[in-house]
Motif scaffolding. Structure first.
Motif, PDB file in Angstrom:
ATOM      1  N   PHE A   1       0.800  -1.230   0.000  1.00  0.00           N
ATOM      2  CA  PHE A   1       0.000   0.000   0.000  1.00  0.00           C
ATOM      3  C   PHE A   1       0.836   1.287   0.000  1.00  0.00           C
ATOM      4  N   ILE A   2       2.103   1.210   0.390  1.00  0.00           N
ATOM      5  CA  ILE A   2       2.912   2.441   0.398  1.00  0.00           C
ATOM      6  C   ILE A   2       3.081   3.027  -1.008  1.00  0.00           C
ATOM      7  N   PRO A   3       3.320   2.203  -2.081  1.00  0.00           N
ATOM      8  CA  PRO A   3       3.415   2.809  -3.423  1.00  0.00           C
ATOM      9  C   PRO A   3       2.159   3.579  -3.819  1.00  0.00           C
ATOM     10  N   ILE A   4       0.983   3.051  -3.429  1.00  0.00           N
ATOM     11  CA  ILE A   4      -0.262   3.759  -3.751  1.00  0.00           C
ATOM     12  C   ILE A   4      -0.341   5.057  -2.956  1.00  0.00           C
ATOM     13  N   ALA A   5       0.078   5.001  -1.704  1.00  0.00           N
ATOM     14  CA  ALA A   5       0.079   6.216  -0.877  1.00  0.00           C
ATOM     15  C   ALA A   5       1.005   7.270  -1.474  1.00  0.00           C
ATOM     16  N   GLU A   6       2.121   6.832  -2.059  1.00  0.00           N
ATOM     17  CA  GLU A   6       3.048   7.775  -2.674  1.00  0.00           C
ATOM     18  C   GLU A   6       2.437   8.403  -3.923  1.00  0.00           C
ATOM     19  N   GLU A   7       1.761   7.598  -4.746  1.00  0.00           N
ATOM     20  CA  GLU A   7       1.173   8.119  -5.979  1.00  0.00           C
ATOM     21  C   GLU A   7       0.036   9.092  -5.690  1.00  0.00           C
ATOM     22  N   THR A   8      -0.757   8.823  -4.673  1.00  0.00           N
ATOM     23  CA  THR A   8      -1.949   9.641  -4.394  1.00  0.00           C
ATOM     24  C   THR A   8      -1.663  10.820  -3.475  1.00  0.00           C
ATOM     25  N   GLY A   9      -0.448  10.906  -2.904  1.00  0.00           N
ATOM     26  CA  GLY A   9      -0.134  12.002  -1.991  1.00  0.00           C
ATOM     27  C   GLY A   9      -0.547  11.733  -0.558  1.00  0.00           C
ATOM     28  N   LEU A  10      -1.109  10.542  -0.288  1.00  0.00           N
ATOM     29  CA  LEU A  10      -1.508  10.211   1.080  1.00  0.00           C
ATOM     30  C   LEU A  10      -0.303   9.918   1.964  1.00  0.00           C
ATOM     31  N   ILE A  11       0.875   9.739   1.357  1.00  0.00           N
ATOM     32  CA  ILE A  11       2.049   9.329   2.112  1.00  0.00           C
ATOM     33  C   ILE A  11       2.419  10.354   3.183  1.00  0.00           C
ATOM     34  N   ARG A  12       2.167  11.627   2.915  1.00  0.00           N
ATOM     35  CA  ARG A  12       2.544  12.638   3.906  1.00  0.00           C
ATOM     36  C   ARG A  12       1.696  12.498   5.172  1.00  0.00           C
ATOM     37  N   GLU A  13       0.367  12.342   4.974  1.00  0.00           N
ATOM     38  CA  GLU A  13      -0.518  12.219   6.136  1.00  0.00           C
ATOM     39  C   GLU A  13      -0.225  10.930   6.902  1.00  0.00           C
ATOM     40  N   ILE A  14      -0.019   9.828   6.155  1.00  0.00           N
ATOM     41  CA  ILE A  14       0.288   8.551   6.814  1.00  0.00           C
ATOM     42  C   ILE A  14       1.637   8.630   7.521  1.00  0.00           C
ATOM     43  N   GLY A  15       2.623   9.237   6.840  1.00  0.00           N
ATOM     44  CA  GLY A  15       3.948   9.354   7.430  1.00  0.00           C
ATOM     45  C   GLY A  15       3.948  10.202   8.682  1.00  0.00           C
ATOM     46  N   ASN A  16       3.186  11.277   8.703  1.00  0.00           N
ATOM     47  CA  ASN A  16       3.112  12.144   9.885  1.00  0.00           C
ATOM     48  C   ASN A  16       2.454  11.404  11.052  1.00  0.00           C
ATOM     49  N   TRP A  17       1.418  10.592  10.722  1.00  0.00           N
ATOM     50  CA  TRP A  17       0.792   9.786  11.778  1.00  0.00           C
ATOM     51  C   TRP A  17       1.804   8.796  12.351  1.00  0.00           C
ATOM     52  N   ALA A  18       2.563   8.115  11.486  1.00  0.00           N
ATOM     53  CA  ALA A  18       3.541   7.128  11.951  1.00  0.00           C
ATOM     54  C   ALA A  18       4.612   7.797  12.808  1.00  0.00           C
ATOM     55  N   LEU A  19       5.069   8.980  12.400  1.00  0.00           N
ATOM     56  CA  LEU A  19       6.097   9.704  13.155  1.00  0.00           C
ATOM     57  C   LEU A  19       5.618  10.004  14.567  1.00  0.00           C
ATOM     58  N   ASN A  20       4.457  10.600  14.700  1.00  0.00           N
ATOM     59  CA  ASN A  20       3.962  10.979  16.024  1.00  0.00           C
ATOM     60  C   ASN A  20       3.614   9.765  16.878  1.00  0.00           C
ATOM     61  N   THR A  21       3.063   8.718  16.259  1.00  0.00           N
ATOM     62  CA  THR A  21       2.736   7.504  17.006  1.00  0.00           C
ATOM     63  C   THR A  21       4.001   6.837  17.532  1.00  0.00           C
ATOM     64  N   ALA A  22       5.052   6.793  16.691  1.00  0.00           N
ATOM     65  CA  ALA A  22       6.313   6.175  17.114  1.00  0.00           C
ATOM     66  C   ALA A  22       6.960   6.980  18.244  1.00  0.00           C
ATOM     67  N   LEU A  23       6.966   8.305  18.129  1.00  0.00           N
ATOM     68  CA  LEU A  23       7.586   9.126  19.166  1.00  0.00           C
ATOM     69  C   LEU A  23       6.801   9.046  20.467  1.00  0.00           C
ATOM     70  N   GLU A  24       5.482   8.939  20.351  1.00  0.00           N
ATOM     71  CA  GLU A  24       4.652   8.796  21.557  1.00  0.00           C
ATOM     72  C   GLU A  24       5.052   7.541  22.331  1.00  0.00           C
ATOM     73  N   GLU A  25       5.405   6.486  21.603  1.00  0.00           N
ATOM     74  CA  GLU A  25       5.840   5.251  22.272  1.00  0.00           C
ATOM     75  C   GLU A  25       7.283   5.391  22.767  1.00  0.00           C
ATOM     76  N   ALA A  26       8.141   6.062  21.973  1.00  0.00           N
ATOM     77  CA  ALA A  26       9.558   6.134  22.299  1.00  0.00           C
ATOM     78  C   ALA A  26       9.826   6.916  23.582  1.00  0.00           C
ATOM     79  N   VAL A  27       8.964   7.887  23.909  1.00  0.00           N
ATOM     80  CA  VAL A  27       9.208   8.667  25.132  1.00  0.00           C
ATOM     81  C   VAL A  27       9.064   7.809  26.374  1.00  0.00           C
ATOM     82  N   LYS A  28       8.485   6.634  26.255  1.00  0.00           N
ATOM     83  CA  LYS A  28       8.333   5.738  27.401  1.00  0.00           C
ATOM     84  C   LYS A  28       9.596   4.902  27.640  1.00  0.00           C
TER      85      LYS A  28
END
Length: 880
Positions: free
Chosen positions: A679-706
């Motif tokens: 699904f990542i190639p489709i996200a890249e073609e449609t421009g959804l990759i930025r929104e998905i990537g930003n969600w992944a970044l914040n979700t990962a950091l939320e876990e990493a602070v623990k």
């Protein structure tokens, strides 16, 4: 001012490279310090509403100031350029986004941030009407930090395009002003005691009008208002114009409008009319619906006061009864009319005419006399080459329509190229009155305007606007079974380096040469268009749709464009990739044909460029599957159907935990977990990759602070997230929000970032590294791996691809690669991580090679955050 310059010296925007010509272009427009206009004001109000921001501006950046052509939510007319955010925005080709000015080193000390109006958020779209000079911006401003949505940014670009259109309209009006003044002065010299429009009203009574069906507005020319007996400042109301027609004419004009909106069919009617002062007149009204994206959006037309002509017709009819009593008056009237006039009786014999009738058609001496038949006149024109139809058929058709009470209007082009407008109206008792106008100048002017609107100014090829119209016709013909065609989409290969190396002037000459070669290859009946940039299209309308013939055309295109071009003293070599889709009765949908051809073109690019490919069953299945995936992925993004699984990364020497890589998964409801490769190639073609990537970044950091302060978190980023500066801002905001030290974040990027020479993407990576974020080169040893890439960017870590790790125990070449990469990394002072470590033997051998870290099922499977079994890395007290 000098004190202010010194205070903000570190953040004053640098000047564009073309600043001198940019200022000249801006001043040549004569737009600065002009009065406010509704068009610009409407756009800033729309932008403020879309972004829900208190301030929106159209800013023009002068040498020392920025001046606001339109403003919403701000009283100031201008500011110093030194503090203008827009002075920074004009340095970029795309949007400039500042989510929080207090955290941006360029603006945090800016007087507009520390003082009124206390700017926090800024989004600016640079404005250019020639693609070279960015004159200013359309921007929105808020006093609160914020992160705009993709939809809002897309709307800002569209509104920016609208502002550019208004600027072009201003430029066109300014350039034509001098010509208009000269025309008025000339008319005044020849027509003393009366102005131009009044004379036109007396002679032809022509006015212009437009109905905007979307905005529900009417637009009338001054002459149209005069025909209605209304003042020049009158503003027409949508839907009320029909009330001015005589009661018996209102159903006719209403039906014409309704039919035009439904079918796109125009009209040319003569109807009784009542002005605002109660005058009863006759008008000729012409309407032409204008389609946009397949739908009638506007109707444009003309209105003409034909009362004089109608009165003449009545006089001519009356003359049959009064005969000689009114002949003198009639002859005077005819002699003073601008139009040519001819009157034929019920037997189609000429009764009456004026000199203009002879002059307009350049009739030879002796051809016009009383009693000559209409048939003889047409036969004489045919003999001179002025008429190329069947005289008998033409006359029969005319008589039938006149006998039915129809007024017949037509245009004819003479052998010498003049265009004559002819209107023939039936008379009671038989016969008809003809009026004839030489409209050559009007037709030629309209043709020039239409050609400019439908052709590319650089290459002379059909532009996207006309291409869409002709392409829709080809699809419609195929749908109706009339004719089958084919669409070829053509992308130039290696064109961008030409612009980068030789400059845009050489690039423009190359595009013109490409256009010439394309014209020489295809048939004259085929359509060649430039869609934009280095994208071209050909609609093969004369082919028999055999794959053999189309293959030959595509092969000639590729061969021709691969041959060197001589541009000035430069010999330039490029290439072309071609995608071909048939337009047939089984494939007769515009969107489908375009999608198929585009997908075929994409397949060519995937396989190395410089070739052509036809749409086949595989491509159709892939498009269908991709469309279903795209719909599902958009829903998943909106519904947050994603999960992060964390795989440990360990030191090979002692198996010490050094961090986790966050791996995204799509948890589709009632479906199996979807891996990122699907699904990542489709996200890249449609421009959804930025929104998905930003969600992944914040979700990962939320876990990493623990976790403990020594544990890193690693995320993969797509090249599509780089190059616009947005990722840098998102990472900086996320680190600040979750209070995570930048050194604990590692971002992995593949070598695709180097393929297309994406300097803007590399610039983003440098900015991220400056923040303190570690950057790793993923999948090293495969694909486009190059030692030159290690020189172009100082990576913190090399990650050896799992395909090499899987074979290096048994494959001496793979083992040599691992040893070489480990030694290379050691000499560069960076770490290596082996991916896909599955066995203890691999760990031992990798440790011997000098590889420092590992990741794989042997060292730990990817698991959700709540299933991480080892808690030794967790903090005793969570920060959040």
């Amino acid at each position: 001012m000098e004190v202010l310059r010194q205070r903000f010296k570190s953040v004053i925007a640098s000047l564009p490279d073309n600043e001198t010509s940019r200022l000249a272009a801006l001043r040549d427009l004569e737009l600065v310090h002009t009065p406010a206009t509704p068009g610009f004001d409407a756009i800033v109000e729309a932008a403020a509403e879309i972004f829900e921001c208190p301030i929106s501006l159209v800013s023009l950046v002068e040498e020392d100031i920025q001046w606001f052509k339109a403003k919403c939510g701000l009283d100031a007319e201008e500011t110093s350029r030194d503090v203008a955010f827009c002075a920074h925005a004009i340095l970029t080709d795309d949007l400039m986004i500042v989510p929080d000015a207090t955290k941006d080193s360029r603006f945090k000390n800016n007087a507009l941030v520390t003082g009124e109006p206390h700017i926090r958020f800024y989004a600016g779209c640079p404005l250019s009407i020639d693609g070279e000079h960015r004159l200013g911006t359309l921007c929105v401003i808020d006093t609160k930090p914020r992160l705009p949505t993709n939809a809002q940014l897309k709307q800002l670009r569209r509104l920016g395009t609208a502002v550019e259109g208004l600027i072009r309209a201003h430029e066109s009006a300014r350039k034509s002003e001098s010509t208009t003044r000269n025309a008025v002065l000339q008319e005044q010299r020849f027509r003393r005691h009366a102005d131009l429009l009044e004379q036109v009203a007396k002679v032809s009574g022509v006015g212009g009008w437009e109905v905007d069906l979307i905005d529900r507005q009417n637009y009338w020319s001054a002459q149209t208002k005069r025909i209605h007996d209304l003042p020049d400042d009158y503003e027409p109301v949508f839907g009320e114009a029909i009330d001015s027609y005589a009661p018996e004419a209102q159903p006719i004009i209403r039906k014409a409008f309704d039919t035009g909106i439904a079918t796109g069919q125009g009209w040319d009617l003569e109807l009784p009319f009542i002005t605002s002062k109660g005058r009863e007149i006759w008008i000729r009204v012409v309407g032409e619906p204008v389609r946009e994206n397949g739908q009638v959006r506007r109707i444009i037309g003309a209105i003409q006061d034909i009362t004089q002509r109608k009165q003449l017709e009545c006089k001519l009819v009356e003359s049959e009864r009064l005969a000689n009593e009114q002949s003198e008056e009639l002859e005077v009237t005819l002699a003073n009319m601008k139009q040519g006039v001819s009157v034929f009786d019920g037997d189609a014999k000429l009764l009456l005419w004026n000199q203009n009738y002879i002059d307009i058609f350049n009739k030879p001496d002796g051809e016009i006399y009383e009693g000559v038949s209409f048939h003889e006149l047409i036969e004489a024109e045919k003999a001179r080459g002025e008429f190329d139809g069947d005289p008998a058929a033409m006359i029969n058709d005319l008589r039938e329509r006149l006998n039915a009470g129809e007024t017949v209007s037509a245009q004819y082009r003479t052998r010498c190229g003049r265009v004559i407008s002819v209107t023939q109206a039936p008379m009671p008792g038989g016969g008809w009155v003809g009026t004839h106008d030489d409209i050559t100048a009007q037709v030629e002017a309209s043709a020039r305007v239409l050609h400019a609107a439908q052709h590319d100014t650089l290459t002379g090829l059909v532009n996207r606007s006309l291409f869409n119209i002709e392409f829709e016709k080809a699809v419609e013909e195929a749908r109706n079974g009339e004719k089958q065609s084919a669409l070829m989409l053509i992308d130039l290969d290696r064109f961008k380096p030409v612009n980068d190396t030789f400059g845009h002037a050489v690039g423009d000459q190359l595009l013109k040469a490409v256009a010439g070669r394309l014209r020489s290859i295809v048939k004259s009946s085929d359509l060649v268009a430039r869609l934009g940039g280095d994208e071209f299209a050909v609609v093969c309308r004369s082919c028999d749709n055999s794959q053999q013939e189309l293959s030959a055309v595509a092969a000639r295109i590729i061969e021709s464009l691969a041959s060197p071009f001589s541009i000035g003293r430069n010999k330039i070599e490029i290439g072309a990739s071609v995608g071909v889709s048939l337009i047939s009765s089984e494939n007769c949908d515009v969107e489908t044909v375009l999608a198929h051809a585009d997908s075929a073109l994409y397949k060519v690019k995937q396989s190395g460029r410089g070739g052509y490919r036809f749409v086949d069953g595989q491509i159709r299945n892939e498009i269908s599957q991709r469309n279903r995936w795209e719909v599902a992925l958009r829903d998943a993004t909106r519904n947050r159907e994603f999960e992060l699984h964390f795989q440990p990364m360990k030191a090979l020497k002692d198996h010490r935990l050094i961090g986790y890589e966050a791996l995204i998964r799509w948890a589709r409801p009632q479906r199996a977990m979807v891996p990122p490769l699907e699904f990542i190639p489709i996200a890249e073609e449609t421009g959804l990759i930025r929104e998905i990537g930003n969600w992944a970044l914040n979700t990962a950091l939320e876990e990493a602070v623990k976790w403990s302060d020594q544990t890193r978190i690693c995320l993969n980023i797509s090249p599509r997230q780089l190059g616009n500066g947005l990722l840098v801002d998102e990472v900086e905001r996320a680190l600040s929000h979750w209070d995570l030290h930048p050194s604990r974040l590692e971002l992995d990027v593949t070598e695709d970032i180097f393929v297309d020479g994406d300097e803007a993407g590399l610039d983003d990576l440098h900015k991220l590294k400056t923040l303190g974020v570690a950057i790793a080169l993923d999948n090293f040893g495969t694909g486009n791996s190059s030692l030159n890439n290690l020189r172009r960017f100082p990576f913190d870590r090399l990650k050896i691809d799992r395909s090499i790790v899987a074979e290096f125990e048994h494959d001496s070449q793979c083992a040599a690669i691992v040893i070489a990469v480990a030694n290379l990394a050691k000499s560069l002072g960076i770490e290596t991580t082996a991916e896909g470590v599955e066995t203890a033997e691999q760990v031992s051998l990798l440790q011997i090679t000098g590889c420092t870290n590992g990741q794989g099922y042997y060292l730990g499977h990817p698991v959700p955050a709540d299933q991480i079994t080892s808690h030794s890395h967790k903090k005793s007290v969570a920060r959040r």
